[in-house]
Design a protein around this motif. Structure first.
Motif, PDB file in Angstrom:
ATOM      1  N   GLN A   1       0.863  -1.269  -0.003  1.00 24.97           N
ATOM      2  CA  GLN A   1       0.119  -0.178   0.041  1.00 24.97           C
ATOM      3  C   GLN A   1       0.839   1.290   0.189  1.00 24.97           C
ATOM      4  N   VAL A   2       1.953   1.153   0.595  1.00 30.40           N
ATOM      5  CA  VAL A   2       2.682   2.625   0.798  1.00 30.40           C
ATOM      6  C   VAL A   2       3.523   2.781  -0.710  1.00 30.40           C
ATOM      7  N   VAL A   3       3.908   1.569  -0.960  1.00 31.13           N
ATOM      8  CA  VAL A   3       4.575   1.645  -2.535  1.00 31.13           C
ATOM      9  C   VAL A   3       3.683   2.204  -3.369  1.00 31.13           C
ATOM     10  N   GLN A   4       2.274   1.730  -3.338  1.00 33.10           N
ATOM     11  CA  GLN A   4       1.393   2.319  -4.314  1.00 33.10           C
ATOM     12  C   GLN A   4       1.175   3.967  -4.302  1.00 33.10           C
ATOM     13  N   ILE A   5       1.089   4.318  -2.996  1.00 24.02           N
ATOM     14  CA  ILE A   5       1.116   5.772  -2.602  1.00 24.02           C
ATOM     15  C   ILE A   5       2.263   6.640  -3.074  1.00 24.02           C
ATOM     16  N   LEU A   6       3.458   6.055  -2.931  1.00 26.60           N
ATOM     17  CA  LEU A   6       4.589   6.686  -3.406  1.00 26.60           C
ATOM     18  C   LEU A   6       4.510   6.669  -4.998  1.00 26.60           C
ATOM     19  N   ASP A   7       4.420   5.628  -5.507  1.00 26.94           N
ATOM     20  CA  ASP A   7       4.152   5.567  -7.143  1.00 26.94           C
ATOM     21  C   ASP A   7       3.275   6.608  -7.477  1.00 26.94           C
ATOM     22  N   TYR A   8       2.109   6.568  -6.794  1.00 32.49           N
ATOM     23  CA  TYR A   8       0.881   7.475  -7.469  1.00 32.49           C
ATOM     24  C   TYR A   8       1.482   8.997  -7.120  1.00 32.49           C
ATOM     25  N   LEU A   9       2.340   9.282  -6.045  1.00 29.67           N
ATOM     26  CA  LEU A   9       2.855  10.694  -6.182  1.00 29.67           C
ATOM     27  C   LEU A   9       3.887  11.079  -6.940  1.00 29.67           C
ATOM     28  N   GLY A  10       4.387   9.834  -7.513  1.00 22.84           N
ATOM     29  CA  GLY A  10       5.583   9.982  -8.354  1.00 22.84           C
ATOM     30  C   GLY A  10       6.807  10.597  -7.786  1.00 22.84           C
ATOM     31  N   VAL A  11       7.163   9.827  -6.465  1.00 24.71           N
ATOM     32  CA  VAL A  11       8.544  10.401  -5.701  1.00 24.71           C
ATOM     33  C   VAL A  11       9.323   9.388  -5.854  1.00 24.71           C
ATOM     34  N   PRO A  12      10.671   9.645  -6.258  1.00 18.97           N
ATOM     35  CA  PRO A  12      11.664   8.572  -6.265  1.00 18.97           C
ATOM     36  C   PRO A  12      11.970   8.169  -4.955  1.00 18.97           C
ATOM     37  N   TYR A  13      12.232   7.104  -4.498  1.00 20.07           N
ATOM     38  CA  TYR A  13      12.498   6.538  -3.308  1.00 20.07           C
ATOM     39  C   TYR A  13      13.392   5.297  -3.320  1.00 20.07           C
ATOM     40  N   LYS A  14      13.997   5.007  -2.371  1.00  8.65           N
ATOM     41  CA  LYS A  14      14.946   3.827  -2.152  1.00  8.65           C
ATOM     42  C   LYS A  14      14.199   2.706  -1.254  1.00  8.65           C
ATOM     43  N   GLY A  15      13.651   1.514  -2.047  1.00 10.03           N
ATOM     44  CA  GLY A  15      13.026   0.651  -1.068  1.00 10.03           C
ATOM     45  C   GLY A  15      14.189  -0.510  -0.715  1.00 10.03           C
ATOM     46  N   ILE A  16      14.157  -0.500   0.761  1.00  7.99           N
ATOM     47  CA  ILE A  16      14.948  -1.656   1.107  1.00  7.99           C
ATOM     48  C   ILE A  16      14.360  -2.697   1.904  1.00  7.99           C
ATOM     49  N   ASN A  17      14.557  -3.876   1.287  1.00  9.40           N
ATOM     50  CA  ASN A  17      13.843  -5.012   1.768  1.00  9.40           C
ATOM     51  C   ASN A  17      14.535  -5.705   3.045  1.00  9.40           C
ATOM     52  N   ILE A  18      13.817  -5.534   4.053  1.00  5.19           N
ATOM     53  CA  ILE A  18      14.174  -6.197   5.243  1.00  5.19           C
ATOM     54  C   ILE A  18      13.888  -7.603   5.444  1.00  5.19           C
ATOM     55  N   LEU A  19      13.302  -8.377   4.690  1.00  3.77           N
ATOM     56  CA  LEU A  19      13.188  -9.826   4.573  1.00  3.77           C
ATOM     57  C   LEU A  19      14.663 -10.422   4.255  1.00  3.77           C
ATOM     58  N   THR A  20      15.609  -9.564   3.665  1.00  2.41           N
ATOM     59  CA  THR A  20      16.589 -10.301   3.214  1.00  2.41           C
ATOM     60  C   THR A  20      17.649 -10.492   4.560  1.00  2.41           C
ATOM     61  N   SER A  21      17.600 -10.107   5.676  1.00  7.91           N
ATOM     62  CA  SER A  21      18.483 -10.015   6.744  1.00  7.91           C
ATOM     63  C   SER A  21      17.503  -9.867   8.146  1.00  7.91           C
ATOM     64  N   ASP A  22      17.551 -10.766   9.181  1.00  7.58           N
ATOM     65  CA  ASP A  22      17.103 -10.572  10.308  1.00  7.58           C
ATOM     66  C   ASP A  22      17.795  -9.506  11.253  1.00  7.58           C
ATOM     67  N   ASP A  23      19.085  -9.257  11.121  1.00 13.44           N
ATOM     68  CA  ASP A  23      19.760  -8.300  11.785  1.00 13.44           C
ATOM     69  C   ASP A  23      19.021  -6.867  11.356  1.00 13.44           C
ATOM     70  N   LEU A  24      18.792  -6.765   9.951  1.00 11.61           N
ATOM     71  CA  LEU A  24      18.385  -5.660   9.559  1.00 11.61           C
ATOM     72  C   LEU A  24      17.027  -5.298  10.008  1.00 11.61           C
ATOM     73  N   ARG A  25      16.080  -6.086   9.841  1.00  4.56           N
ATOM     74  CA  ARG A  25      14.811  -6.163  10.351  1.00  4.56           C
ATOM     75  C   ARG A  25      14.721  -5.721  11.631  1.00  4.56           C
ATOM     76  N   GLN A  26      15.538  -6.190  12.785  1.00  2.98           N
ATOM     77  CA  GLN A  26      15.479  -5.895  14.135  1.00  2.98           C
ATOM     78  C   GLN A  26      16.139  -4.551  14.253  1.00  2.98           C
ATOM     79  N   GLY A  27      17.082  -4.420  13.334  1.00  6.79           N
ATOM     80  CA  GLY A  27      17.892  -2.975  13.444  1.00  6.79           C
ATOM     81  C   GLY A  27      17.011  -1.832  13.125  1.00  6.79           C
TER      82      GLY A  27
END
Lengths: 115, 99
Positions: free
Chosen positions: A35-61
Motif C-alpha cells: 500500500q505504501v509503495v502504491q502511494i509513493l508511486d502515485y505521487l511519483g516520488v523517487p524513493y529507495k526501497g530496502i527489503n528487510i526480509l533479506t536479513s534478520d539483523d536488518l529487520r531488528q535493526g
C-alpha cells in the motif's frame, strides 16, 4: 551504534526518501508494504526501497533505530514519518504531498508536463 | 483470555477510551507468507493480525506518530510476541473519523 544501525543511519540520511519494507517495490511481499509503495508511486516520488526480509539483523535493526515495532517504515530526509496507517492517513488528507513539498522532495505532479 | 481480550484490556487501562474495538483480522491474511522470514507463523487461525479502533481524550494534542507510539508502547509485549500486524485508527473525541 552497532554496524547495522550505522548502515541504516547512512541510508536514511543519504537518500531523500527511504522505505524499509517487506519485499521490493516491484514485488512487495506484504499488503501493508504494498500500500505504501502504491502511494509513493502515485505521487511519483523517487524513493529507495530496502527489503528487510533479506536479513534478520536488518529487520531488528530498523525497529530499534526508529523505536517502532512494525514494518513498513517511511523516512523522508532522515526523519521517520510512520508506518502504513500514518502514510495512508497523511496521503488521504493531502499532508503527504505537503510534507514532500516542505522537505524539498519533488513529486511527479509538481514536475512540468512531459513533452 | 485470548490475545484480543488482553490487548483490549491493556488499551482500556492505558487510555480510558470513549470507544474501543480490537478486531482480529487474521483470517484476511491466511496463507500470507506462512513461516517466512520476519514473520510469526501465519495460519489464518487468528491472533496474528489486529486492527485497533480507539477514541480517547488522551490523544488530543498528540500527533499521529505520538498516538501510534503510545499504543505501541501499551502493547509492547504483544508486538514482541505473536502479533504480526497492528493497524491503528486512533482519534480524539470530536475529530472526524479518518475513514
Amino acid at each position: 551504534m552497532s554496524e547495522i544501525s550505522n548502515w541504516i543511519d547512512s541510508e536514511v540520511k543519504g537518500n531523500d526518501v527511504v522505505l524499509f519494507m517487506k519485499g521490493t517495490p516491484d514485488f512487495p511481499q506484504c499488503g501493508f508494504s504494498g500500500q505504501v509503495v502504491q502511494i509513493l508511486d502515485y505521487l511519483g516520488v523517487p524513493y529507495k526501497g530496502i527489503n528487510i526480509l533479506t536479513s534478520d539483523d536488518l529487520r531488528q535493526g530498523v525497529k530499534e533505530y526508529s523505536q517502532w515495532p512494525t514494518l513498513p517504515q517511511l523516512f523522508v530526509k532522515g526523519e521517520f514519518v510512520g508506518g502504513c496507517d500514518i502514510v495512508k492517513e497523511m496521503f488521504q488528507a493531502g499532508e503527504l504531498k505537503s510534507l514532500f513539498a516542505d522537505k524539498g522532495v519533488a513529486t511527479q505532479t509538481d514536475a512540468p508536463a512531459a513533452e | 483470555m485470548g490475545l484480543r481480550d488482553v490487548m483490549e484490556a491493556k488499551l482500556a487501562a492505558a487510555f480510558s477510551p470513549e470507544a474501543l474495538a480490537v478486531l482480529d483480522e487474521s483470517h484476511h491474511h491466511a496463507g500470507h507468507r506462512p513461516n517466512g522470514p520476519g514473520h510469526a507463523p501465519v495460519t489464518g487461525d487468528g491472533e496474528t493480525h489486529f486492527r485497533v479502533r480507539i477514541v480517547a481524550p488522551a490523544f488530543s494534542g498528540m500527533s499521529r506518530l505520538e498516538r501510534h507510539r503510545a499504543i505501541n508502547a501499551a502493547l509492547k509485549e504483544e508486538l514482541a510476541g505473536g502479533v504480526h500486524a497492528l493497524a491503528i485508527e486512533a482519534s480524539a473525541p470530536g475529530e472526524a473519523a479518518t475513514r
